[in-house]
Scaffold this motif. Structure first.
Motif, PDB file in Angstrom:
ATOM      1  N   PRO A 150      53.867  37.967  35.982  1.00 39.17           N
ATOM      2  CA  PRO A 150      52.599  38.055  35.226  1.00 39.17           C
ATOM      3  C   PRO A 150      51.721  36.806  35.351  1.00 39.17           C
ATOM      4  O   PRO A 150      50.499  36.893  35.210  1.00 39.17           O
ATOM      5  CB  PRO A 150      53.055  38.263  33.780  1.00 39.17           C
ATOM      6  CG  PRO A 150      54.374  38.938  33.914  1.00 39.17           C
ATOM      7  CD  PRO A 150      54.998  38.312  35.137  1.00 39.17           C
ATOM      8  N   LEU A 151      52.315  35.663  35.637  1.00 37.18           N
ATOM      9  CA  LEU A 151      51.510  34.444  35.820  1.00 37.18           C
ATOM     10  C   LEU A 151      50.590  34.574  37.029  1.00 37.18           C
ATOM     11  O   LEU A 151      49.425  34.146  36.979  1.00 37.18           O
ATOM     12  CB  LEU A 151      52.415  33.226  35.961  1.00 37.18           C
ATOM     13  CG  LEU A 151      53.278  32.913  34.739  1.00 37.18           C
ATOM     14  CD1 LEU A 151      54.251  31.788  35.045  1.00 37.18           C
ATOM     15  CD2 LEU A 151      52.430  32.604  33.532  1.00 37.18           C
ATOM     16  N   LEU A 152      51.098  35.159  38.105  1.00 38.42           N
ATOM     17  CA  LEU A 152      50.258  35.395  39.285  1.00 38.42           C
ATOM     18  C   LEU A 152      49.122  36.361  38.948  1.00 38.42           C
ATOM     19  O   LEU A 152      47.977  36.136  39.329  1.00 38.42           O
ATOM     20  CB  LEU A 152      51.086  35.981  40.434  1.00 38.42           C
ATOM     21  CG  LEU A 152      51.995  35.038  41.184  1.00 38.42           C
ATOM     22  CD1 LEU A 152      52.930  35.822  42.098  1.00 38.42           C
ATOM     23  CD2 LEU A 152      51.185  34.035  41.978  1.00 38.42           C
ATOM     24  N   PHE A 153      49.466  37.432  38.248  1.00 43.59           N
ATOM     25  CA  PHE A 153      48.452  38.424  37.880  1.00 43.59           C
ATOM     26  C   PHE A 153      47.385  37.794  36.988  1.00 43.59           C
ATOM     27  O   PHE A 153      46.186  37.972  37.209  1.00 43.59           O
ATOM     28  CB  PHE A 153      49.108  39.617  37.175  1.00 43.59           C
ATOM     29  CG  PHE A 153      48.135  40.709  36.834  1.00 43.59           C
ATOM     30  CD1 PHE A 153      47.715  41.602  37.799  1.00 43.59           C
ATOM     31  CD2 PHE A 153      47.633  40.844  35.553  1.00 43.59           C
ATOM     32  CE1 PHE A 153      46.808  42.612  37.500  1.00 43.59           C
ATOM     33  CE2 PHE A 153      46.727  41.845  35.239  1.00 43.59           C
ATOM     34  CZ  PHE A 153      46.319  42.731  36.220  1.00 43.59           C
ATOM     35  N   TYR A 154      47.812  37.045  35.989  1.00 46.95           N
ATOM     36  CA  TYR A 154      46.875  36.421  35.049  1.00 46.95           C
ATOM     37  C   TYR A 154      45.920  35.469  35.766  1.00 46.95           C
ATOM     38  O   TYR A 154      44.709  35.516  35.548  1.00 46.95           O
ATOM     39  CB  TYR A 154      47.650  35.683  33.955  1.00 46.95           C
ATOM     40  CG  TYR A 154      46.758  34.905  33.027  1.00 46.95           C
ATOM     41  CD1 TYR A 154      46.057  35.549  32.013  1.00 46.95           C
ATOM     42  CD2 TYR A 154      46.604  33.531  33.167  1.00 46.95           C
ATOM     43  CE1 TYR A 154      45.226  34.845  31.174  1.00 46.95           C
ATOM     44  CE2 TYR A 154      45.771  32.813  32.327  1.00 46.95           C
ATOM     45  CZ  TYR A 154      45.086  33.474  31.332  1.00 46.95           C
ATOM     46  OH  TYR A 154      44.257  32.772  30.498  1.00 46.95           O
ATOM     47  N   ARG A 155      46.467  34.631  36.626  1.00 41.31           N
ATOM     48  CA  ARG A 155      45.611  33.678  37.351  1.00 41.31           C
ATOM     49  C   ARG A 155      44.628  34.412  38.266  1.00 41.31           C
ATOM     50  O   ARG A 155      43.478  34.009  38.411  1.00 41.31           O
ATOM     51  CB  ARG A 155      46.461  32.702  38.178  1.00 41.31           C
ATOM     52  CG  ARG A 155      47.221  31.676  37.364  1.00 41.31           C
ATOM     53  CD  ARG A 155      46.296  30.639  36.721  1.00 41.31           C
ATOM     54  NE  ARG A 155      45.338  30.056  37.621  1.00 41.31           N
ATOM     55  CZ  ARG A 155      45.528  28.976  38.374  1.00 41.31           C
ATOM     56  NH1 ARG A 155      46.674  28.348  38.331  1.00 41.31           N
ATOM     57  NH2 ARG A 155      44.579  28.536  39.169  1.00 41.31           N
ATOM     58  N   TYR A 156      45.079  35.477  38.904  1.00 42.40           N
ATOM     59  CA  TYR A 156      44.180  36.277  39.735  1.00 42.40           C
ATOM     60  C   TYR A 156      43.039  36.832  38.887  1.00 42.40           C
ATOM     61  O   TYR A 156      41.870  36.736  39.264  1.00 42.40           O
ATOM     62  CB  TYR A 156      44.928  37.433  40.415  1.00 42.40           C
ATOM     63  CG  TYR A 156      43.985  38.470  40.963  1.00 42.40           C
ATOM     64  CD1 TYR A 156      43.356  38.292  42.190  1.00 42.40           C
ATOM     65  CD2 TYR A 156      43.671  39.615  40.228  1.00 42.40           C
ATOM     66  CE1 TYR A 156      42.453  39.229  42.674  1.00 42.40           C
ATOM     67  CE2 TYR A 156      42.780  40.556  40.712  1.00 42.40           C
ATOM     68  CZ  TYR A 156      42.166  40.355  41.929  1.00 42.40           C
ATOM     69  OH  TYR A 156      41.270  41.274  42.401  1.00 42.40           O
ATOM     70  N   VAL A 157      43.377  37.446  37.759  1.00 44.44           N
ATOM     71  CA  VAL A 157      42.354  38.049  36.901  1.00 44.44           C
ATOM     72  C   VAL A 157      41.354  36.994  36.447  1.00 44.44           C
ATOM     73  O   VAL A 157      40.140  37.226  36.490  1.00 44.44           O
ATOM     74  CB  VAL A 157      43.000  38.762  35.692  1.00 44.44           C
ATOM     75  CG1 VAL A 157      41.955  39.146  34.656  1.00 44.44           C
ATOM     76  CG2 VAL A 157      43.769  39.995  36.150  1.00 44.44           C
ATOM     77  N   MET A 158      41.832  35.841  36.031  1.00 46.20           N
ATOM     78  CA  MET A 158      40.922  34.783  35.573  1.00 46.20           C
ATOM     79  C   MET A 158      39.995  34.340  36.710  1.00 46.20           C
ATOM     80  O   MET A 158      38.788  34.182  36.503  1.00 46.20           O
ATOM     81  CB  MET A 158      41.708  33.595  35.015  1.00 46.20           C
ATOM     82  CG  MET A 158      42.510  33.940  33.763  1.00 46.20           C
ATOM     83  SD  MET A 158      41.541  34.746  32.464  1.00 46.20           S
ATOM     84  CE  MET A 158      40.414  33.458  32.017  1.00 46.20           C
TER      85      MET A 158
END
Length: 177
Positions: A150-158
């Motif tokens: 989820p850290l990868l996903f969150y950083r991508y979204v941001m």
């Protein structure tokens, strides 16, 4: 967080209700990624099309959760539903992020990595193996391997939202006037 919490509760206290919550919340996470992919792909195209494309999976989700709540849970069917929507969403995310990468949006590597690593982690769930040292089985390894994703996903979204905002494409901004 809800899916992880109920998964933890189910794995420590196996009851019909905790099994239902584990399955329903896991599907909500998979469907959330799928719905987010629909919004990301179609939000600039057509609002009516986006609404139709969102209605179908959300209606199916509600129907599937009602089925799960019936207490007669077919594990194989539930896994097929999760894999179907997970793969469909992953293909959409791969398409979006690959396209972004080719346009020079370097942050897209995070979504590419998230999607590929999620698929690799899924193989632990699908190609089960017996416990090693009576502790680590495929399902436990799957949980362990998905924890940092989820850290990868969150950083991508941001980063993607920053890009959208910098281009004046922020159609989701609330109009307070």
């Amino acid at each position: 967080m809800n899916a992880w919490a109920w998964s933890s509760i189910f794995h420590t206290r196996d009851t019909c209700f905790t099994e239902f919550m584990d399955y329903a919340c896991a599907l909500s996470m998979v469907m959330g990624l799928f719905v987010a992919a629909i919004v990301r792909v179609f939000y600039m195209k057509s609002k009516p099309l986006t609404l139709v494309l969102l209605f179908v999976p959300l209606f199916y989700f509600a129907t599937h959760v009602r089925y799960l709540y019936s207490g007669v849970i077919n594990y194989d069917y539930n896994m097929k539903v999760n894999v179907f929507f997970g793969v469909l969403g992953s293909l959409m995310w791969l398409g979006v992020s690959w396209y972004q990468w080719t346009l020079g949006r370097r942050y897209a590597w995070r979504m590419l990595a998230f999607t590929v690593l999620s698929g690799l982690a899924l193989s632990l769930e699908l190609f089960d193996f017996p416990p090693k040292l009576d502790v680590l089985d495929a399902h436990a390894a799957w949980h362990f391997s998905t924890a940092p994703l989820p850290l990868l996903f969150y950083r991508y979204v941001m980063d993607d939202l920053r890009h959208i905002g910098s281009r004046g494409m922020d159609k989701f901004a609330l109009k307070l006037t």
